[in-house]
Scaffold this motif. Sequence first.
Motif, PDB file in Angstrom:
ATOM      1  N   LYS A 262       0.835  -1.203   0.000  1.00 15.78           N
ATOM      2  CA  LYS A 262       0.000   0.000   0.000  1.00 15.78           C
ATOM      3  C   LYS A 262       0.869   1.251   0.000  1.00 15.78           C
ATOM      4  CE  LYS A 262      -3.714   2.463   2.368  1.00 15.78           C
ATOM      5  NZ  LYS A 262      -3.364   3.642   1.623  1.00 15.78           N
ATOM      6  N   ALA A 263       1.912   1.262   0.810  1.00 14.98           N
ATOM      7  CA  ALA A 263       2.796   2.428   0.861  1.00 14.98           C
ATOM      8  C   ALA A 263       3.506   2.634  -0.479  1.00 14.98           C
ATOM      9  CB  ALA A 263       3.817   2.264   1.986  1.00 14.98           C
ATOM     10  N   VAL A 264       3.979   1.551  -1.087  1.00 13.36           N
ATOM     11  CA  VAL A 264       4.642   1.659  -2.397  1.00 13.36           C
ATOM     12  C   VAL A 264       3.648   2.175  -3.433  1.00 13.36           C
ATOM     13  CG1 VAL A 264       5.694   0.325  -4.279  1.00 13.36           C
ATOM     14  CG2 VAL A 264       6.410  -0.082  -1.916  1.00 13.36           C
ATOM     15  N   ALA A 265       2.431   1.651  -3.424  1.00 15.27           N
ATOM     16  CA  ALA A 265       1.407   2.107  -4.368  1.00 15.27           C
ATOM     17  C   ALA A 265       1.114   3.593  -4.180  1.00 15.27           C
ATOM     18  CB  ALA A 265       0.134   1.283  -4.202  1.00 15.27           C
ATOM     19  N   ASP A 266       1.032   4.038  -2.931  1.00 14.80           N
ATOM     20  CA  ASP A 266       0.786   5.461  -2.663  1.00 14.80           C
ATOM     21  C   ASP A 266       1.944   6.331  -3.155  1.00 14.80           C
ATOM     22  OD1 ASP A 266      -1.669   4.854  -1.525  1.00 14.80           O
ATOM     23  OD2 ASP A 266      -0.921   4.958   0.546  1.00 14.80           O
ATOM     24  N   ILE A 267       3.173   5.856  -2.961  1.00 16.83           N
ATOM     25  CA  ILE A 267       4.348   6.593  -3.428  1.00 16.83           C
ATOM     26  C   ILE A 267       4.348   6.669  -4.950  1.00 16.83           C
ATOM     27  CG2 ILE A 267       6.868   6.472  -3.630  1.00 16.83           C
ATOM     28  CD1 ILE A 267       6.812   5.325  -0.701  1.00 16.83           C
TER      29      ILE A 267
ATOM     30  N   ALA B 165      -3.214   4.425  -7.294  1.00 21.50           N
ATOM     31  CA  ALA B 165      -2.654   3.405  -6.400  1.00 21.50           C
ATOM     32  C   ALA B 165      -3.301   2.036  -6.613  1.00 21.50           C
ATOM     33  CB  ALA B 165      -2.790   3.851  -4.949  1.00 21.50           C
ATOM     34  N   ASP B 166      -4.576   2.014  -6.956  1.00 21.60           N
ATOM     35  CA  ASP B 166      -5.238   0.717  -7.154  1.00 21.60           C
ATOM     36  C   ASP B 166      -4.769   0.003  -8.420  1.00 21.60           C
ATOM     37  OD1 ASP B 166      -6.551   2.383  -8.951  1.00 21.60           O
ATOM     38  OD2 ASP B 166      -8.558   1.669  -8.436  1.00 21.60           O
ATOM     39  N   GLN B 167      -4.050   0.703  -9.278  1.00 18.02           N
ATOM     40  CA  GLN B 167      -3.474   0.097 -10.476  1.00 18.02           C
ATOM     41  C   GLN B 167      -2.082  -0.474 -10.218  1.00 18.02           C
ATOM     42  OE1 GLN B 167      -5.209  -0.212 -13.430  1.00 18.02           O
ATOM     43  NE2 GLN B 167      -6.852   0.539 -12.120  1.00 18.02           N
ATOM     44  N   VAL B 168      -1.520  -0.135  -9.058  1.00 14.83           N
ATOM     45  CA  VAL B 168      -0.162  -0.565  -8.712  1.00 14.83           C
ATOM     46  C   VAL B 168      -0.277  -1.874  -7.936  1.00 14.83           C
ATOM     47  CG1 VAL B 168       1.988   0.105  -7.566  1.00 14.83           C
ATOM     48  CG2 VAL B 168       0.556   1.856  -8.637  1.00 14.83           C
ATOM     49  N   THR B 169      -0.261  -2.971  -8.672  1.00 18.74           N
ATOM     50  CA  THR B 169      -0.425  -4.299  -8.092  1.00 18.74           C
ATOM     51  C   THR B 169       0.899  -5.067  -8.175  1.00 18.74           C
ATOM     52  OG1 THR B 169      -1.204  -5.153 -10.214  1.00 18.74           O
ATOM     53  CG2 THR B 169      -2.883  -4.373  -8.663  1.00 18.74           C
ATOM     54  N   PRO B 170       1.052  -6.105  -7.352  1.00 16.06           N
ATOM     55  CA  PRO B 170       2.344  -6.805  -7.277  1.00 16.06           C
ATOM     56  C   PRO B 170       2.916  -7.278  -8.600  1.00 16.06           C
ATOM     57  CG  PRO B 170       0.932  -7.515  -5.491  1.00 16.06           C
ATOM     58  CD  PRO B 170       0.088  -6.649  -6.389  1.00 16.06           C
ATOM     59  N   GLY B 171       2.097  -7.755  -9.501  1.00 19.28           N
ATOM     60  CA  GLY B 171       2.600  -8.302 -10.757  1.00 19.28           C
ATOM     61  C   GLY B 171       2.926  -7.277 -11.826  1.00 19.28           C
ATOM     62  N   LYS B 172       2.583  -6.036 -11.584  1.00 19.19           N
ATOM     63  CA  LYS B 172       2.835  -5.000 -12.606  1.00 19.19           C
ATOM     64  C   LYS B 172       4.324  -4.702 -12.714  1.00 19.19           C
ATOM     65  CE  LYS B 172      -1.412  -3.843 -13.804  1.00 19.19           C
ATOM     66  NZ  LYS B 172      -2.111  -2.644 -14.085  1.00 19.19           N
TER      67      LYS B 172
END
Length: 83
Positions: free
Chosen positions: A9-14, A23-30
């Motif tokens: 979540k923090a990485v996605a927010d950054i 941020a909801d598009q920043v998923t582990p497999g991307k």
Amino acid sequence: MSQEKTVLKAVADIVEDISGIAADQVTPGKRLVDDLEIDSLALIEIAVAVGETFQVDIPDEALKELHTVQDVVDHVEKATINA
């Protein structure tokens, strides 16, 4: 919330703050460059922000190995465990 989800979540927010990608598009497999189209300057900014947020070092050699969002999460988790 598990540590991995907290880090994710923090990485996605950054990523959202720096690149404008939701941020909801920043998923582990991307993949950072191929899927999220993050350029090299933004990637460095993200690495610096992640390092400051989690008090971990992300040297240039490690940055070259961070291809996916999950790679970033794994690096942070490994660095915080070894700290």
